[in-house]
Write an enzyme that holds these catalytic residues in place. Structure first.
Site, PDB file in Angstrom:
ATOM      1  N   GLY A   1      13.729   3.619  12.551  1.00 26.23           N
ATOM      2  CA  GLY A   1      14.031   5.005  12.181  1.00 26.23           C
ATOM      3  C   GLY A   1      13.806   6.041  13.257  1.00 26.23           C
TER       4      GLY A   1
ATOM      5  N   ASN B   1      10.970  -4.647  11.466  1.00 27.81           N
ATOM      6  CA  ASN B   1      12.371  -4.990  11.226  1.00 27.81           C
ATOM      7  C   ASN B   1      12.938  -4.039  10.155  1.00 27.81           C
ATOM      8  OD1 ASN B   1      14.803  -6.610  11.111  1.00 27.81           O
ATOM      9  ND2 ASN B   1      13.555  -8.302  11.879  1.00 27.81           N
ATOM     10  N   THR B   2      14.083  -4.377   9.602  1.00 25.63           N
ATOM     11  CA  THR B   2      14.716  -3.573   8.541  1.00 25.63           C
ATOM     12  C   THR B   2      13.980  -3.770   7.215  1.00 25.63           C
ATOM     13  OG1 THR B   2      16.209  -5.403   8.107  1.00 25.63           O
ATOM     14  CG2 THR B   2      16.998  -3.730   9.618  1.00 25.63           C
TER      15      THR B   2
ATOM     16  N   SER C   1      13.602 -11.109   9.530  1.00 23.34           N
ATOM     17  CA  SER C   1      14.943 -10.742   9.092  1.00 23.34           C
ATOM     18  C   SER C   1      15.086 -11.049   7.614  1.00 23.34           C
ATOM     19  CB  SER C   1      15.998 -11.526   9.868  1.00 23.34           C
ATOM     20  OG  SER C   1      17.241 -11.397   9.207  1.00 23.34           O
TER      21      SER C   1
ATOM     22  N   PHE D   1      21.983 -13.521  11.520  1.00 23.93           N
ATOM     23  CA  PHE D   1      21.807 -14.211  12.812  1.00 23.93           C
ATOM     24  C   PHE D   1      23.115 -14.854  13.299  1.00 23.93           C
ATOM     25  CE2 PHE D   1      16.979 -15.273  12.205  1.00 23.93           C
ATOM     26  CZ  PHE D   1      16.656 -13.934  12.389  1.00 23.93           C
TER      27      PHE D   1
ATOM     28  N   ASN E   1      14.514 -12.559  21.945  1.00 27.44           N
ATOM     29  CA  ASN E   1      14.062 -12.689  20.558  1.00 27.44           C
ATOM     30  C   ASN E   1      14.633 -13.987  19.980  1.00 27.44           C
ATOM     31  OD1 ASN E   1      14.431 -12.390  17.640  1.00 27.44           O
ATOM     32  ND2 ASN E   1      13.727 -10.293  17.870  1.00 27.44           N
TER      33      ASN E   1
ATOM     34  N   LYS F   1       7.570 -10.358  15.429  1.00 27.06           N
ATOM     35  CA  LYS F   1       8.204  -9.180  14.812  1.00 27.06           C
ATOM     36  C   LYS F   1       8.105  -9.270  13.307  1.00 27.06           C
ATOM     37  CE  LYS F   1      12.414  -6.410  14.854  1.00 27.06           C
ATOM     38  NZ  LYS F   1      13.664  -6.169  15.564  1.00 27.06           N
TER      39      LYS F   1
ATOM     40  N   ASN G   1      17.819 -11.564   6.219  1.00 22.20           N
ATOM     41  CA  ASN G   1      19.139 -12.170   6.020  1.00 22.20           C
ATOM     42  C   ASN G   1      19.199 -13.667   6.257  1.00 22.20           C
ATOM     43  OD1 ASN G   1      20.234  -9.580   5.432  1.00 22.20           O
ATOM     44  ND2 ASN G   1      20.133  -9.138   7.631  1.00 22.20           N
ATOM     45  N   THR G   2      18.061 -14.284   6.515  1.00 20.91           N
ATOM     46  CA  THR G   2      17.989 -15.740   6.577  1.00 20.91           C
ATOM     47  C   THR G   2      17.068 -16.143   5.428  1.00 20.91           C
ATOM     48  OG1 THR G   2      18.382 -15.853   8.953  1.00 20.91           O
ATOM     49  CG2 THR G   2      17.252 -17.729   7.970  1.00 20.91           C
TER      50      THR G   2
ATOM     51  N   ASN H   1      22.622  -3.972   6.977  1.00 20.06           N
ATOM     52  CA  ASN H   1      23.303  -5.132   7.551  1.00 20.06           C
ATOM     53  C   ASN H   1      22.772  -6.419   6.939  1.00 20.06           C
ATOM     54  OD1 ASN H   1      22.012  -7.156   9.714  1.00 20.06           O
ATOM     55  ND2 ASN H   1      20.841  -5.225   9.748  1.00 20.06           N
TER      56      ASN H   1
HETATM   57  C1  FMN Z   1      23.165  -4.550  12.661  1.00 14.79           C
HETATM   58  C2  FMN Z   1      21.740  -4.912  12.948  1.00 14.79           C
HETATM   59  C3  FMN Z   1      21.417  -6.176  13.412  1.00 14.79           C
HETATM   60  C4  FMN Z   1      20.087  -6.520  13.678  1.00 14.79           C
HETATM   61  N1  FMN Z   1      19.821  -7.758  14.165  1.00 14.79           N
HETATM   62  C5  FMN Z   1      18.528  -8.085  14.473  1.00 14.79           C
HETATM   63  C6  FMN Z   1      18.227  -9.341  15.033  1.00 14.79           C
HETATM   64  O1  FMN Z   1      19.095 -10.181  15.283  1.00 14.79           O
HETATM   65  N2  FMN Z   1      16.915  -9.621  15.289  1.00 14.79           N
HETATM   66  C7  FMN Z   1      15.909  -8.725  15.060  1.00 14.79           C
HETATM   67  O2  FMN Z   1      14.742  -9.026  15.332  1.00 14.79           O
HETATM   68  N3  FMN Z   1      16.178  -7.502  14.555  1.00 14.79           N
HETATM   69  C8  FMN Z   1      17.456  -7.178  14.258  1.00 14.79           C
HETATM   70  N4  FMN Z   1      17.737  -5.939  13.745  1.00 14.79           N
HETATM   71  C9  FMN Z   1      16.615  -4.993  13.461  1.00 14.79           C
HETATM   72  C10 FMN Z   1      16.401  -3.980  14.572  1.00 14.79           C
HETATM   73  O3  FMN Z   1      16.042  -4.619  15.771  1.00 14.79           O
HETATM   74  C11 FMN Z   1      15.288  -2.994  14.168  1.00 14.79           C
HETATM   75  O4  FMN Z   1      14.068  -3.698  14.034  1.00 14.79           O
HETATM   76  C12 FMN Z   1      15.570  -2.272  12.860  1.00 14.79           C
HETATM   77  O5  FMN Z   1      16.948  -1.978  12.730  1.00 14.79           O
HETATM   78  C13 FMN Z   1      14.779  -0.975  12.715  1.00 14.79           C
HETATM   79  O6  FMN Z   1      15.040  -0.104  13.785  1.00 14.79           O
HETATM   80  P1  FMN Z   1      16.139   1.078  13.725  1.00 14.79           P
HETATM   81  O7  FMN Z   1      15.838   1.900  12.514  1.00 14.79           O
HETATM   82  O8  FMN Z   1      15.969   1.832  15.020  1.00 14.79           O
HETATM   83  O9  FMN Z   1      17.474   0.427  13.635  1.00 14.79           O
HETATM   84  C14 FMN Z   1      19.058  -5.573  13.462  1.00 14.79           C
HETATM   85  C15 FMN Z   1      19.380  -4.289  13.003  1.00 14.79           C
HETATM   86  C16 FMN Z   1      20.696  -3.938  12.750  1.00 14.79           C
HETATM   87  C17 FMN Z   1      21.016  -2.554  12.254  1.00 14.79           C
END
Ligand code: FMN
Length: 339
Positions: A296, A245-246, A174, A114, A138, A216, A176-177, A110
């Site tokens: 994950g 995070n991702t 993130s 934000f 958050n 985070k 993405n910012t 993704n």
């Molecule tokens: C579509 C999407 C949007 C996300 N938006 C945010 C966000 O706004 N703020 C944040 O701290 N993490 C965001 N995350 C990250 C998740 O909170 C999480 O840290 C990350 O996806 C890893 O966990 P998972 O493998 O269970 O998805 C986002 C993840 C996804 C997939």
């Protein structure tokens, strides 16, 4: 039941499916169907950051960015829910498409950026909620705010949500910012932690209540980076750390048709990198500061692995999209078996 619904939903573009699912959940909640049909986990109480959680499995940030769906999500059995990331001002995020499914990898990419309705909207929604479980909020910074002024956005976020949150997460991870993740390093991190602790102290005085603050962080950090974060966390007196995070790495999905899409990769491919960060943090922090493990978790074993690595709580996002509410119970049961 979720399997059949998923079959249909996965034929739609991911963001459309996402929005449709949340609207459907709201409706099912209003009709009382969630309470009737969702099998919630038995309690597994845990006390972390001075808060009592009915079980250690929470919803990660990003799914309910505006706190629009708290009541429905709250009926699914999560031990806690984190809403946001919310920025001071509403912002549209990146152009669509900005979310991609990689089912072969149980993953998503993704670059939402934000997208959210801003603090004012979120507060209004939180004030109207019936959900009475543990609520994390958050906070982030607007895209237009330069990094040098990010402190001010985080202070605004903390001040606005302080009286409404059980804990507050400061998101500096993130991908993405543009430039956001630079705030995880060196003087930027120390300066930011100092500022947010200061804001917390100010709010504590104003509201007569201590609300814990967590940071985070990203999984894309080497051992030295992790050691630095751990040191800064201890020094600043923060209350918790959310890892992770991702990831921006594409190693695990190389060759996939979406592998080259910009953004953060989540789900199964981030499992090991995230657990490695948790282990390295725990080696530095021990029991001095709780770690919330995320990244994950797609089944009970992967949830339990985060706890074994040193996390006190876990969160799920991508696994929840693929597996539905059954994953909450499965994760709680696997953690219960750890004893
Ligand atoms: C579509 C999407 C949007 C996300 N938006 C945010 C966000 O706004 N703020 C944040 O701290 N993490 C965001 N995350 C990250 C998740 O909170 C999480 O840290 C990350 O996806 C890893 O966990 P998972 O493998 O269970 O998805 C986002 C993840 C996804 C997939």
């Amino acid at each position: 039941m979720y399997g059949i619904m998923r079959e249909l939903l996965f034929r739609l573009p991911p963001e459309t499916a996402h929005n449709l699912t949340l609207s459907g959940l709201d409706l099912a909640g209003k009709l009382g169907l969630l309470k009737a049909f969702v099998s919630r986990p038995d309690p597994l109480p845990v006390r972390v950051m001075g808060l009592d959680f009915p079980n250690p499995v929470g919803l990660a940030a990003g799914l309910d960015k505006n706190a629009d769906h708290l009541d429905a999500l709250g009926a699914l059995g999560f031990g806690f829910i984190e809403v946001g990331t919310v920025t001071p001002l509403a912002q549209p995020g990146n152009p669509r498409p900005r979310m991609f499914r990689l089912p072969e990898h149980q993953a998503l990419i993704n670059r939402m950026g934000f997208n959210n309705q801003g603090l004012e909207h979120l507060i209004e929604r939180v004030d109207k909620k019936h959900y009475s479980g543990v609520l994390g909020i958050n906070v982030g910074k607007n895209k237009v705010t330069p990094n040098e002024e990010s402190e001010s956005d985080y202070r605004k976020g903390i001040a606005a949500v302080y009286s409404r949150a059980d804990y507050i997460t400061v998101n500096v991870s993130s991908p993405n910012t543009p430039g956001l993740r630079d705030l995880q390093f060196g003087d930027s991190l120390k300066g930011l932690m100092h500022a947010i602790k200061d804001e917390q102290a100010r709010c504590e005085k104003e509201h007569g209540r201590y609300v814990p603050l967590a940071v985070k962080i990203a999984p894309d950090m080497d051992d030295e980076g992790i050691r630095f974060v751990a040191g800064a966390l201890k020094e600043s007196g923060l209350d918790g750390v959310i890892a992770t995070n991702t990831t921006i790495s594409r190693d695990a999905v190389a060759g996939h048709r979406y592998a080259e899409e910009a953004g953060g990769l989540s789900g199964a491919p981030v499992r090991e990198p995230s657990t490695r960060v948790i282990e390295a943090l725990y080696a530095e922090l021990g029991e001095s500061l709780p770690i919330i493990g995320v990244g994950g978790i797609t089944d009970g074993d992967s949830a339990a692995a985060k706890i074994r690595a040193g996390a006190k709580l876990v969160q799920i996002y991508t696994g929840f999209i693929y597996r539905g509410p059954a994953l909450i119970r499965e994760s709680v049961e696997a953690i219960r078996r750890l004893g």
